[in-house]
Structures are given as C-alpha cells and as structure tokens.
Design a protein around this motif. Sequence first.
Motif, PDB file in Angstrom:
ATOM      1  N   ASP A  21      19.991  35.517  84.099  1.00 26.24           N
ATOM      2  CA  ASP A  21      19.701  34.490  83.109  1.00 26.24           C
ATOM      3  C   ASP A  21      18.435  33.707  83.472  1.00 26.24           C
ATOM      4  OD1 ASP A  21      23.187  33.990  83.185  1.00 26.24           O
ATOM      5  OD2 ASP A  21      22.096  35.149  81.694  1.00 26.24           O
ATOM      6  N   THR A  22      18.282  32.542  82.901  1.00 21.69           N
ATOM      7  CA  THR A  22      17.131  31.689  83.208  1.00 21.69           C
ATOM      8  C   THR A  22      17.526  30.608  84.188  1.00 21.69           C
ATOM      9  OG1 THR A  22      17.667  30.233  81.349  1.00 21.69           O
ATOM     10  CG2 THR A  22      16.152  32.053  80.918  1.00 21.69           C
ATOM     11  N   ALA A  23      18.729  30.685  84.735  1.00 21.86           N
ATOM     12  CA  ALA A  23      19.241  29.617  85.593  1.00 21.86           C
ATOM     13  C   ALA A  23      18.432  29.456  86.862  1.00 21.86           C
ATOM     14  CB  ALA A  23      20.694  29.900  85.952  1.00 21.86           C
ATOM     15  N   VAL A  24      17.874  30.571  87.382  1.00 20.62           N
ATOM     16  CA  VAL A  24      17.129  30.486  88.629  1.00 20.62           C
ATOM     17  C   VAL A  24      15.921  29.588  88.466  1.00 20.62           C
ATOM     18  CG1 VAL A  24      15.746  31.790  90.278  1.00 20.62           C
ATOM     19  CG2 VAL A  24      17.911  32.716  89.466  1.00 20.62           C
ATOM     20  N   GLU A  25      15.233  29.684  87.339  1.00 20.37           N
ATOM     21  CA  GLU A  25      14.086  28.822  87.109  1.00 20.37           C
ATOM     22  C   GLU A  25      14.494  27.357  87.186  1.00 20.37           C
ATOM     23  OE1 GLU A  25      12.335  29.886  83.434  1.00 20.37           O
ATOM     24  OE2 GLU A  25      12.001  31.980  83.992  1.00 20.37           O
ATOM     25  N   GLU A  26      15.670  27.036  86.676  1.00 20.00           N
ATOM     26  CA  GLU A  26      16.136  25.656  86.688  1.00 20.00           C
ATOM     27  C   GLU A  26      16.511  25.231  88.104  1.00 20.00           C
ATOM     28  OE1 GLU A  26      17.119  21.964  84.904  1.00 20.00           O
ATOM     29  OE2 GLU A  26      15.956  23.694  84.251  1.00 20.00           O
ATOM     30  N   ILE A  27      17.111  26.115  88.872  1.00 19.08           N
ATOM     31  CA  ILE A  27      17.488  25.801  90.245  1.00 19.08           C
ATOM     32  C   ILE A  27      16.268  25.477  91.087  1.00 19.08           C
ATOM     33  CG2 ILE A  27      18.402  26.818  92.374  1.00 19.08           C
ATOM     34  CD1 ILE A  27      20.387  28.340  90.680  1.00 19.08           C
ATOM     35  N   GLU A  28      15.161  26.217  90.875  1.00 16.32           N
ATOM     36  CA  GLU A  28      13.995  26.064  91.724  1.00 16.32           C
ATOM     37  C   GLU A  28      13.205  24.792  91.433  1.00 16.32           C
ATOM     38  OE1 GLU A  28      12.005  29.739  91.079  1.00 16.32           O
ATOM     39  OE2 GLU A  28      13.217  30.822  92.551  1.00 16.32           O
ATOM     40  N   LYS A  29      13.482  24.139  90.324  1.00 13.18           N
ATOM     41  CA  LYS A  29      12.790  22.898  90.015  1.00 13.18           C
ATOM     42  C   LYS A  29      13.345  21.752  90.846  1.00 13.18           C
ATOM     43  CE  LYS A  29      11.802  24.204  85.211  1.00 13.18           C
ATOM     44  NZ  LYS A  29      12.111  23.919  83.801  1.00 13.18           N
ATOM     45  N   GLY A  70       4.420   9.375  80.359  1.00 10.08           N
ATOM     46  CA  GLY A  70       3.683  10.325  79.539  1.00 10.08           C
ATOM     47  C   GLY A  70       4.332  11.683  79.444  1.00 10.08           C
ATOM     48  N   ALA A  71       5.266  11.983  80.362  1.00 10.92           N
ATOM     49  CA  ALA A  71       5.950  13.278  80.318  1.00 10.92           C
ATOM     50  C   ALA A  71       6.997  13.283  79.216  1.00 10.92           C
ATOM     51  CB  ALA A  71       6.611  13.565  81.663  1.00 10.92           C
ATOM     52  N   PRO A  92      14.025  14.948  89.272  1.00  6.35           N
ATOM     53  CA  PRO A  92      13.191  13.751  89.093  1.00  6.35           C
ATOM     54  C   PRO A  92      13.829  12.591  89.828  1.00  6.35           C
ATOM     55  CG  PRO A  92      14.551  14.098  87.156  1.00  6.35           C
ATOM     56  CD  PRO A  92      14.790  15.279  88.076  1.00  6.35           C
ATOM     57  N   ARG A  93      13.023  11.618  90.226  1.00  5.15           N
ATOM     58  CA  ARG A  93      13.538  10.441  90.927  1.00  5.15           C
ATOM     59  C   ARG A  93      13.304   9.230  90.039  1.00  5.15           C
ATOM     60  NH1 ARG A  93      10.683  11.663  96.779  1.00  5.15           N
ATOM     61  NH2 ARG A  93      11.418  13.802  96.975  1.00  5.15           N
ATOM     62  N   GLY A 111       9.523  19.656  83.185  1.00  5.81           N
ATOM     63  CA  GLY A 111       9.081  20.132  84.475  1.00  5.81           C
ATOM     64  C   GLY A 111      10.042  19.869  85.611  1.00  5.81           C
ATOM     65  N   TYR A 112      11.161  19.181  85.325  1.00 10.67           N
ATOM     66  CA  TYR A 112      12.128  18.818  86.368  1.00 10.67           C
ATOM     67  C   TYR A 112      13.523  19.226  85.953  1.00 10.67           C
ATOM     68  CZ  TYR A 112       8.318  16.145  88.390  1.00 10.67           C
ATOM     69  OH  TYR A 112       7.121  15.774  88.928  1.00 10.67           O
TER      70      TYR A 112
END
Length: 353
Positions: free
Chosen positions: A275-283, A306-307, A286-287, A345-346
């Motif tokens: 799936d696309t889950a790996v892309e999400e894990i690697e991000k 601005g994001a 945000p703090r 991006g996060y």
Amino acid sequence: MKKLLLLLVVLFASVSSFAQGEGELISNDITISKDLGYRMYIKKYSDKVNAAVKEGKKFSVRYISDNTDVVKIEGNVFRGLKAGTANLTLRMSTVYPGTQDQFDEDNIVMEKSFKVTVIDELQVKMPSLDMSWGSPRADAEARQTGEFGATNITDEYLGHTPNVIENNPEYVKQVEVFYNNNFDAPVTILQFTEGDDLLVASTTLFSAWEHVNSTSSYVYKKLQDFGFEKDAPDDFYWNLYLTKNGVSTRASWEMVIIDNVWFAALQLSYNGSEDTAVEEIEKEFPRFEVNTIGNTIRINAAEYAGAKVLLSDVNGKILVDTVVMNSGNEFIVPGHGLYILKIEGYRAVKVLI
C-alpha cells in the motif's frame, strides 16, 4: 494488508471509568528511581468520576506528598529527590470552569493514597512486546492474556466515551486495550487493520517519560540490545528499525494524554512495503501545540506557517482545508469524536475530543 492506520497521538478528553466506590490505583506501594518524573495510572475510577464522565466533564490530576524532601510534586507529576519513602495522595477534580486543565479544589471526584519508595539506581520493569504483525486479532489477544498475563480492558477503557463510540465505530473496532499490571508500563493498546483485522501496531504507555523519550533512555537501549538499529540521525522523536524473518518493525515514542496527564509511549508498528502506508511511516511527526475545548480544536504551529493543513473525520471526509497561520488556527468540529489533522509533508495526528 489493505489498510494501515497507525495510532499516533491520542488526546482523551473523556476517560474510561469502570470502578465502584472510591476507585483503585495500579498499585498502593510503588518503587521509583531517583530524579525521574512519574505519573500514576488510575486502574479504576470512582463513582464520582463515572458520574462526571456521563456529564461530559474533563479532569485534572494533582498530588500531595507528606515528605517533599524525598518526593517532590510538580503539578500532575511526582519526582524522587533522594532515597527514602513518602506517602502521596492522588487527587482528581473536574477542570475549573472555563479552563482546559486547571484543578478545581471545590470539585474533587477522587482521592487515593499510596506509598512511594525512592531508590538511587534505575528500575524499569519492561512489558512483553508483541511484534507478530499480520496475526489475527484472536491470536494477538490470546498472547496478551495468556503468555503475557495481561487483562483485556477494551470495553472498560472505552465504555465511558459514548460519543466516541457512536461517532467513530470503525476506529473503536480496530483497537484492543490491555492492562499490564505493571506500574512502569501500565497499558498496551493493540491496533488492527480495517477489514482484515490483522495486528499492525502496538502502543505501550510508560509512567516516566525518561524511560522512553530519548536516545539515552532505558527503552531505547533495550531495543538496540534486541537488534533494533537506526537508519537516520536521531531527533527528538527517535526511530529505530528491526528486520526479522523478512518482516520490518518500526519503533518510536509518542505521547498519549489521559485526564490532561501526558504519558510517554513506545509505539511499535509494521513497516511493510504494501500500500502507500510506508510513505506515511517514513514521514516525521509535526511538532505543534494542540488543545481542545468544547467543540473547538486549537493548534499553534507557527513553525509550519503557510503549509496546507487538512482536518478530516475518521471516515476521511475533509472538514477543513486551509493553511497554517502564524497566529494559530481554530477548527470548529460537529461534536465529540475522533478527528485527523494533517499538515502537508508530515504524518497525521489523531485528535480525540
């Protein structure tokens, strides 16, 4: 696995409460390490807490120490200063009207006393960790209650959050919660894939942040001893990875908030390639600061001004599509429930109000 939904930061505005009478702590006699800040997990809540939950109240926790030379109180945290003993009292109130977390002396709903022994050396009782990703729910539950000696408290944990259950039935179906009978690591939450019902992540709460929240922590070093390795420079939210028998596991630490008390938690999750889950894990996470009051979610995330930021419900319906403001953002939501904040991006952050 069709879908991977990770349990990220869970903000519990309501609590699970299933006690009778005066309530019960995880232990009435604990031993802690000097210089660390601890939080007491409440095993069972009092009748007064139960009644307040039904009224939609939020809660605040404070402590009293009879020997502040040995155990110092820091709001909802207690810290050992030197070897010795002290008697502490945990006090819970509903939050002062008009505030998010202020203690209200006029509305105490639970008080329980316990003994604290402070020792000089580090003491941590590690819980059993299940990384059998892809195993059926029944097998994962059997390991917890059988091999690991834990108790399933899912119904009790969620039982007094009726709005959450009503508004987010799919999310509730994906978790099982276990009581570890371990002051250092009292609770483990297992998460399963939607549909397939296969184990995909676990989150274990720790009573002291210092056990888990840095690369010098006990848990971090134990994971390295177990074979976990880092593949990038560590930051505040460290990440470690382990590949065993062709299956990859990601380890990190997160925050879980219960009754306005912040618990540090170890999260273990499947780090597969489907799936696309790996892309999400690697991000990265945000703090930013997030607060909830009534039906409003407030964030202070000037670092990401601005994001693009999206707020959606648990079913993926986008409720707000805007940008992060320097001055902060406020989002009005339909009611109590689980919502997902996503800064472009996060990684996503789950907010439960």
